[in-house]
Design a protein around this motif. Structure first.
Motif, PDB file in Angstrom:
ATOM      1  N   SER A  36       0.813  -1.148   0.016  1.00  0.00           N
ATOM      2  CA  SER A  36       0.029   0.065  -0.201  1.00  0.00           C
ATOM      3  C   SER A  36       0.913   1.324   0.126  1.00  0.00           C
ATOM      4  O   SER A  36       0.296   2.261  -0.143  1.00  0.00           O
ATOM      5  N   GLU A  37       2.107   1.122   0.377  1.00  0.00           N
ATOM      6  CA  GLU A  37       3.286   2.274   0.157  1.00  0.00           C
ATOM      7  C   GLU A  37       3.846   2.274  -0.898  1.00  0.00           C
ATOM      8  O   GLU A  37       4.496   3.196  -1.194  1.00  0.00           O
ATOM      9  N   GLY A  38       3.542   1.482  -1.759  1.00  0.00           N
ATOM     10  CA  GLY A  38       4.176   1.405  -3.046  1.00  0.00           C
ATOM     11  C   GLY A  38       4.902   0.087  -3.174  1.00  0.00           C
ATOM     12  O   GLY A  38       5.079  -0.577  -2.560  1.00  0.00           O
ATOM     13  N   PHE A  39       5.384   0.042  -4.559  1.00  0.00           N
ATOM     14  CA  PHE A  39       6.016  -1.239  -5.112  1.00  0.00           C
ATOM     15  C   PHE A  39       7.482  -1.095  -4.628  1.00  0.00           C
ATOM     16  O   PHE A  39       8.210  -0.283  -4.737  1.00  0.00           O
ATOM     17  N   PRO A  40       7.892  -2.387  -3.891  1.00  0.00           N
ATOM     18  CA  PRO A  40       9.307  -2.187  -3.371  1.00  0.00           C
ATOM     19  C   PRO A  40      10.558  -2.753  -4.246  1.00  0.00           C
ATOM     20  O   PRO A  40       9.936  -3.402  -5.271  1.00  0.00           O
ATOM     21  N   TYR A  41      11.556  -2.413  -3.859  1.00  0.00           N
ATOM     22  CA  TYR A  41      12.923  -2.770  -4.697  1.00  0.00           C
ATOM     23  C   TYR A  41      13.089  -4.274  -4.281  1.00  0.00           C
ATOM     24  O   TYR A  41      12.573  -4.806  -3.169  1.00  0.00           O
ATOM     25  N   ILE A  42      13.880  -4.715  -5.158  1.00  0.00           N
ATOM     26  CA  ILE A  42      14.219  -6.255  -4.885  1.00  0.00           C
ATOM     27  C   ILE A  42      15.013  -6.198  -3.851  1.00  0.00           C
ATOM     28  O   ILE A  42      14.664  -7.169  -2.956  1.00  0.00           O
ATOM     29  N   SER A  43      15.915  -5.378  -3.661  1.00  0.00           N
ATOM     30  CA  SER A  43      16.720  -5.651  -2.401  1.00  0.00           C
ATOM     31  C   SER A  43      15.884  -5.311  -0.913  1.00  0.00           C
ATOM     32  O   SER A  43      16.357  -5.939   0.061  1.00  0.00           O
ATOM     33  N   LEU A  44      15.078  -4.476  -1.020  1.00  0.00           N
ATOM     34  CA  LEU A  44      13.975  -4.271   0.192  1.00  0.00           C
ATOM     35  C   LEU A  44      13.408  -5.666   0.457  1.00  0.00           C
ATOM     36  O   LEU A  44      13.408  -5.966   1.739  1.00  0.00           O
ATOM     37  N   ALA A  97      30.271  -8.831 -13.249  1.00  0.00           N
ATOM     38  CA  ALA A  97      28.789  -8.626 -13.049  1.00  0.00           C
ATOM     39  C   ALA A  97      28.250  -9.796 -12.047  1.00  0.00           C
ATOM     40  O   ALA A  97      27.444  -9.523 -11.390  1.00  0.00           O
ATOM     41  N   SER A  98      28.818 -11.079 -12.313  1.00  0.00           N
ATOM     42  CA  SER A  98      28.432 -12.087 -11.242  1.00  0.00           C
ATOM     43  C   SER A  98      29.034 -11.745  -9.994  1.00  0.00           C
ATOM     44  O   SER A  98      28.046 -12.290  -9.079  1.00  0.00           O
ATOM     45  N   LEU A  99      30.087 -11.477  -9.700  1.00  0.00           N
ATOM     46  CA  LEU A  99      30.338 -10.807  -8.438  1.00  0.00           C
ATOM     47  C   LEU A  99      29.557  -9.861  -7.744  1.00  0.00           C
ATOM     48  O   LEU A  99      29.339 -10.005  -6.641  1.00  0.00           O
ATOM     49  N   GLY A 100      29.059  -8.905  -8.567  1.00  0.00           N
ATOM     50  CA  GLY A 100      27.875  -7.915  -7.981  1.00  0.00           C
ATOM     51  C   GLY A 100      26.705  -8.559  -7.623  1.00  0.00           C
ATOM     52  O   GLY A 100      26.317  -8.081  -6.493  1.00  0.00           O
ATOM     53  N   THR A 101      26.508  -9.789  -8.321  1.00  0.00           N
ATOM     54  CA  THR A 101      24.998 -10.240  -7.907  1.00  0.00           C
ATOM     55  C   THR A 101      25.495 -10.898  -6.686  1.00  0.00           C
ATOM     56  O   THR A 101      24.472 -10.861  -5.729  1.00  0.00           O
ATOM     57  N   SER A 102      26.569 -11.689  -6.253  1.00  0.00           N
ATOM     58  CA  SER A 102      26.861 -12.218  -5.047  1.00  0.00           C
ATOM     59  C   SER A 102      26.902 -11.039  -3.882  1.00  0.00           C
ATOM     60  O   SER A 102      26.570 -11.541  -2.811  1.00  0.00           O
ATOM     61  N   VAL A 104      25.297  -8.129  -3.643  1.00  0.00           N
ATOM     62  CA  VAL A 104      24.135  -7.866  -3.509  1.00  0.00           C
ATOM     63  C   VAL A 104      23.304  -8.610  -2.636  1.00  0.00           C
ATOM     64  O   VAL A 104      22.517  -8.162  -1.467  1.00  0.00           O
ATOM     65  N   GLY A 105      23.375  -9.919  -2.770  1.00  0.00           N
ATOM     66  CA  GLY A 105      22.823 -10.853  -1.885  1.00  0.00           C
ATOM     67  C   GLY A 105      23.461 -11.084  -0.301  1.00  0.00           C
ATOM     68  O   GLY A 105      22.585 -11.373   0.592  1.00  0.00           O
ATOM     69  N   ASN A 106      24.734 -10.838  -0.301  1.00  0.00           N
ATOM     70  CA  ASN A 106      25.266 -10.862   0.827  1.00  0.00           C
ATOM     71  C   ASN A 106      25.427  -9.584   1.748  1.00  0.00           C
ATOM     72  O   ASN A 106      25.706  -9.659   2.914  1.00  0.00           O
ATOM     73  N   PHE A 107      25.231  -8.548   1.337  1.00  0.00           N
ATOM     74  CA  PHE A 107      25.354  -7.405   2.183  1.00  0.00           C
ATOM     75  C   PHE A 107      24.154  -6.647   1.620  1.00  0.00           C
ATOM     76  O   PHE A 107      23.843  -5.911   0.671  1.00  0.00           O
ATOM     77  N   GLN A 108      23.383  -6.811   2.663  1.00  0.00           N
ATOM     78  CA  GLN A 108      21.782  -6.357   2.577  1.00  0.00           C
ATOM     79  C   GLN A 108      21.679  -4.675   2.638  1.00  0.00           C
ATOM     80  O   GLN A 108      22.847  -4.156   3.355  1.00  0.00           O
ATOM     81  N   GLU A 109      20.686  -4.060   1.913  1.00  0.00           N
ATOM     82  CA  GLU A 109      20.705  -2.750   2.028  1.00  0.00           C
ATOM     83  C   GLU A 109      20.771  -2.064   3.358  1.00  0.00           C
ATOM     84  O   GLU A 109      21.422  -0.801   3.564  1.00  0.00           O
ATOM     85  N   PRO A 114      26.265   1.288   1.272  1.00  0.00           N
ATOM     86  CA  PRO A 114      27.488   1.407   0.127  1.00  0.00           C
ATOM     87  C   PRO A 114      27.963   0.224  -0.569  1.00  0.00           C
ATOM     88  O   PRO A 114      28.060   0.304  -1.886  1.00  0.00           O
ATOM     89  N   THR A 115      28.266  -0.875   0.429  1.00  0.00           N
ATOM     90  CA  THR A 115      28.647  -2.042  -0.381  1.00  0.00           C
ATOM     91  C   THR A 115      27.482  -2.636  -1.311  1.00  0.00           C
ATOM     92  O   THR A 115      27.682  -3.184  -2.350  1.00  0.00           O
ATOM     93  N   HIS A 116      26.504  -2.891  -0.631  1.00  0.00           N
ATOM     94  CA  HIS A 116      25.196  -3.192  -1.636  1.00  0.00           C
ATOM     95  C   HIS A 116      25.100  -2.342  -2.822  1.00  0.00           C
ATOM     96  O   HIS A 116      24.801  -3.003  -4.090  1.00  0.00           O
ATOM     97  N   LEU A 117      25.070  -1.150  -2.895  1.00  0.00           N
ATOM     98  CA  LEU A 117      24.927  -0.414  -4.066  1.00  0.00           C
ATOM     99  C   LEU A 117      26.129  -0.466  -5.064  1.00  0.00           C
ATOM    100  O   LEU A 117      25.813  -0.414  -6.363  1.00  0.00           O
ATOM    101  N   ALA A 118      27.533  -0.820  -4.687  1.00  0.00           N
ATOM    102  CA  ALA A 118      28.414  -0.968  -5.162  1.00  0.00           C
ATOM    103  C   ALA A 118      28.197  -2.359  -6.244  1.00  0.00           C
ATOM    104  O   ALA A 118      28.556  -2.462  -7.224  1.00  0.00           O
ATOM    105  N   GLY A 119      27.624  -3.350  -5.359  1.00  0.00           N
ATOM    106  CA  GLY A 119      27.352  -4.773  -6.147  1.00  0.00           C
ATOM    107  C   GLY A 119      26.277  -4.622  -7.114  1.00  0.00           C
ATOM    108  O   GLY A 119      26.235  -5.200  -8.132  1.00  0.00           O
ATOM    109  N   ALA A 120      25.087  -3.711  -6.743  1.00  0.00           N
ATOM    110  CA  ALA A 120      24.209  -3.434  -7.628  1.00  0.00           C
ATOM    111  C   ALA A 120      24.724  -2.845  -8.948  1.00  0.00           C
ATOM    112  O   ALA A 120      24.226  -3.140 -10.120  1.00  0.00           O
ATOM    113  N   PHE A 121      25.542  -1.875  -8.725  1.00  0.00           N
ATOM    114  CA  PHE A 121      26.232  -1.234  -9.906  1.00  0.00           C
ATOM    115  C   PHE A 121      26.888  -2.412 -10.756  1.00  0.00           C
ATOM    116  O   PHE A 121      26.721  -2.196 -12.015  1.00  0.00           O
TER     117      PHE A 121
END
Length: 241
Positions: A36-44, A97-102, A104-109, A114-121
């Motif tokens: 109800s507050e909006g569609f969430p990001y994947i990371s959220l 890109a594969s490393l960034g995916t990992s 993203v999964g291990n460093f939650q937002e 900052p680490t999470h955003l670097a992985g998302a990049f």
């Protein structure tokens, strides 16, 4: 023939797509995200337990499969006559890109933003660049094999263009505080990247398997082969009187 290497990209696309929507469903069910507050990001969706554990394992396994696909593609392009430096550029782009995916999964937002955003990049930007480099290579080298028929090239081009537009829209919308619209672009981009990886099943359709071959570094002499048979030493036995 559809061997296990052919099915690997398709399985990655199925694994990742199904997995992140399961994480989304769990997050909605336990109300860690509020639609109800909006569609969430994947990371959220993957930031809170118990789905954060599933999210991390999902992306770790997906990153491992994506990295293996990039290595297989590198060797396939090498066998097709692609020069070393452009092939290695493509390979390292995909591996990062594969490393960034990992990451993203291990460093939650909510824990390490900052680490999470670097992985998302790495995952989104370099992931998109990886497939653009594949298209550029096929455009520059007309002699490369084109498995799967004439529809593969235009389909990849359309998906890469759409993916680029969605990434730019995601960044612009996020900067303008339109988080829900930005999140929708993020989900769509992820689906497109999974689909682009899945299309490698067509390229791998002619592969039956792979073998590991170790070669000595240039300038070093190869190791000596072991002796053909054990050396026997004659021993005289004397009989006691």
């Amino acid at each position: 023939m559809w061997g296990y290497l052919t099915l690997l990209p398709a399985f990655l696309a199925f694994w990742a797509t199904t997995g992140i929507w399961i994480v989304f469903a769990i997050a909605v069910a336990n109300r860690t995200v509020n639609l109800s507050e909006g569609f969430p990001y994947i990371s959220l969706c993957g930031s809170y337990p118990p789905q954060s554990c599933i999210f991390g394992q999902l992306l770790n396994m997906g990153a491992a499969m994506a990295g293996w696909i990039c290595i297989l593609r590198y060797h396939q392009l090498r066998d097709w006559g692609v020069r070393k430096w452009p092939n290695q550029l493509i390979l390292w782009t995909g591996l990062l890109a594969s490393l960034g995916t990992s990451v993203v999964g291990n460093f939650q937002e909510k824990n390490q933003k900052p680490t999470h955003l670097a992985g998302a990049f790495l995952a989104f930007i370099l992931g998109n660049l990886y497939f653009w480099l594949q298209l550029l290579l096929q455009w520059r080298m007309k002699s490369l094999p084109q498995p799967g028929g004439p529809w593969i090239g235009p389909l990849r081009l359309g998906l890469c263009c759409l993916c680029t537009v969605l990434i730019m829209a995601m960044i612009v919308l996020h900067s303008q505080e339109l988080r829900s619209a930005s999140a929708i672009c993020e989900w769509a981009t992820a689906m497109l990247l999974f689909g682009l990886f899945g299309l490698f099943s067509v390229d791998f359709s002619g592969l039956d398997g792979c073998t590991l071959c170790l070669q000595p570094r240039s300038g070093l002499s190869p190791p000596r082969p072991p002796p053909a048979s054990p050396v026997s030493l004659p021993v005289q036995l004397s009989q006691a009187p």
